[in-house]
Design an enzyme around this catalytic site. Structure first.
Site, PDB file in Angstrom:
ATOM      1  CD  GLU A 105      41.681  36.758  37.152  1.00  0.00           C
ATOM      2  OE1 GLU A 105      40.626  36.769  37.826  1.00  0.00           O
ATOM      3  OE2 GLU A 105      42.174  37.767  36.637  1.00  0.00           O
ATOM      4  CG  ASP A 107      44.725  37.717  34.742  1.00  0.00           C
ATOM      5  OD1 ASP A 107      43.679  37.094  34.591  1.00  0.00           O
ATOM      6  OD2 ASP A 107      44.923  38.543  35.663  1.00  0.00           O
ATOM      7  CD  GLU A 109      44.378  42.252  32.126  1.00  0.00           C
ATOM      8  OE1 GLU A 109      44.712  43.445  31.962  1.00  0.00           O
ATOM      9  OE2 GLU A 109      43.859  41.844  33.167  1.00  0.00           O
TER      10      GLU A 109
END
Ligand SMILES: *[C@@H]1O[C@H](CO)[C@@H](O)[C@H](O)[C@H]1NC(C)=O
Ligand SMILES: *[C@@H]1O[C@H](CO)[C@@H](O)[C@H](O)[C@H]1NC(C)=O
Ligand SMILES: *[C@@H]1O[C@H](CO)[C@@H](O)[C@H](O)[C@H]1NC(C)=O
Ligand SMILES: *[C@@H]1O[C@H](CO)[C@@H](O)[C@H](O)[C@H]1NC(C)=O
Length: 289
Positions: A105, A107, A109
């Site tokens: 993953e 990311d 955010e």
């Protein structure tokens, strides 16, 4: 998500990718074609003939979408306009994930805040289910006043997070010193808007003000230069002409200067300097290890 054939972890090297067995299209897109609204029961919407997408969050639920394609290396760009005003407690995610049991993953955010207080841009990289590589930044602009461009470059040598073309993080492939790097699992793009008032804003001190709901984030101008994974073909292919500079992209001296500028002035957390967390020594990829 269907798992891919176990024959897959054939190592892909840059040279096999460049030879042309994998063809790398550049395409600009339409949200109807490229994404599926997978969560939120009508709270996610595609508007303006496929050129705009909005996610919303209310007390009952958040919302989210995912890409129809899976990618094995990509450079993706998306413009986002984050939840304006008092967005405390909200989290907008925008990431690549393989969603396998030992998932890879990458990311981005965005943690909301009270009106006038800064968002936090949070980044992390997981390989085979292991993350713990967080870096966080304040934006140098108001990310709610207009759209800004957030890009992820993922090639076999590095992952670079860009904001409006400025690199904020350069995560190199350091497999040579035993650091895992995501490169064997194809990933989809995901994005969600949800409530995390227990931790998002000042560690959970500031709660979501539900009288302001629904909260809305907007998306436009998605673009991907990518190797599209097809499980039926057991390979990564497409059919257009090759534009593959992104596959070997790295920062030039100007990019490195920009990266230093961001890290000096806007970085607020770096796992590589968090001594409390790593009392017995930093992970090997950290400069101080
Ligand atoms: C879109 O998502 C829904 C809900 O998860 C799922 O049922 C549907 O099969 C998906 N459609 C495509 C084209 O992937
Ligand atoms: C809507 O999008 C489609 C496909 O992207 C395009 O062919 C069509 O011309 C667009 N319609 C309008 C009104 O912009
Ligand atoms: C977004 O930023 C990338 C650089 O990382 C750039 O290549 C791309 O053209 C930008 N896209 C838009 C729509 O500004
Ligand atoms: C919110 O604002 C406060 C005060 O400026 C700051 O300490 C915090 O890092 C900001 N961001 C989040 C997501 O809490």
């Amino acid at each position: 998500m269907a798992s891919f054939p176990s024959t897959f972890p054939v190592m892909l090297t840059i040279s096999t990718l460049l030879v042309g067995s994998f063809i790398l299209p550049t395409f600009a897109s339409n949200f109807y074609q490229d994404f599926n609204l997978t969560w939120g029961d009508g709270r996610a919407k595609i508007l303006n003939n496929g050129t705009l997408l909005t996610l919303s969050l209310d007390k009952a639920s958040g919302s989210g979408f995912e890409s129809n394609n899976q990618y094995l290396f990509a450079k993706i760009d998306m413009q986002l306009k984050l939840v304006p005003g008092n967005s405390a407690g909200t989290v907008t995610t925008y990431y690549l994930s393989s969603k396998e049991s030992k998932w890879d993953e990458i990311d981005f955010e965005f943690l909301g805040n009270l009106s006038g207080d800064p968002y936090i841009i949070h980044t992390n990289v997981y390989t085979q289910g292991k993350g713990n590589k967080e870096q966080q930044f304040y934006p140098w602009f108001d990310p709610t006043a207009d759209f800004h461009n957030y890009s992820i470059l993922w090639n076999p040598e590095r992952i670079i997070f860009y904001v409006d073309g400025t690199p904020i993080r350069d995560f190199e492939n350091r497999e040579s010193i035993g650091v895992l790097f995501p490169k064997n699992q194809p990933m989809r793009i995901y994005s969600t808007l949800w409530d995390a008032e227990d931790w998002a804003t000042r560690g959970g001190l500031v709660k979501t003000d539900w009288s302001l709901a629904p909260f809305t984030a907007s998306y436009r101008n998605f673009n991907a230069k990518a190797c599209i994974w097809s499980s039926s073909a057991s390979s990564c292919s497409s059919n257009s002409s090759i534009t593959n500079a992104w596959l070997t992209e790295k920062l030039d001296s100007h990019g490195l200067e920009r990266l230093k500028w961001v890290q000096k002035n806007y970085m607020i957390y770096n796992y590589c300097t968090d001594l409390k967390r790593f009392p017995k020594g930093f992970p090997p990829e950290c400069p101080m290890s």
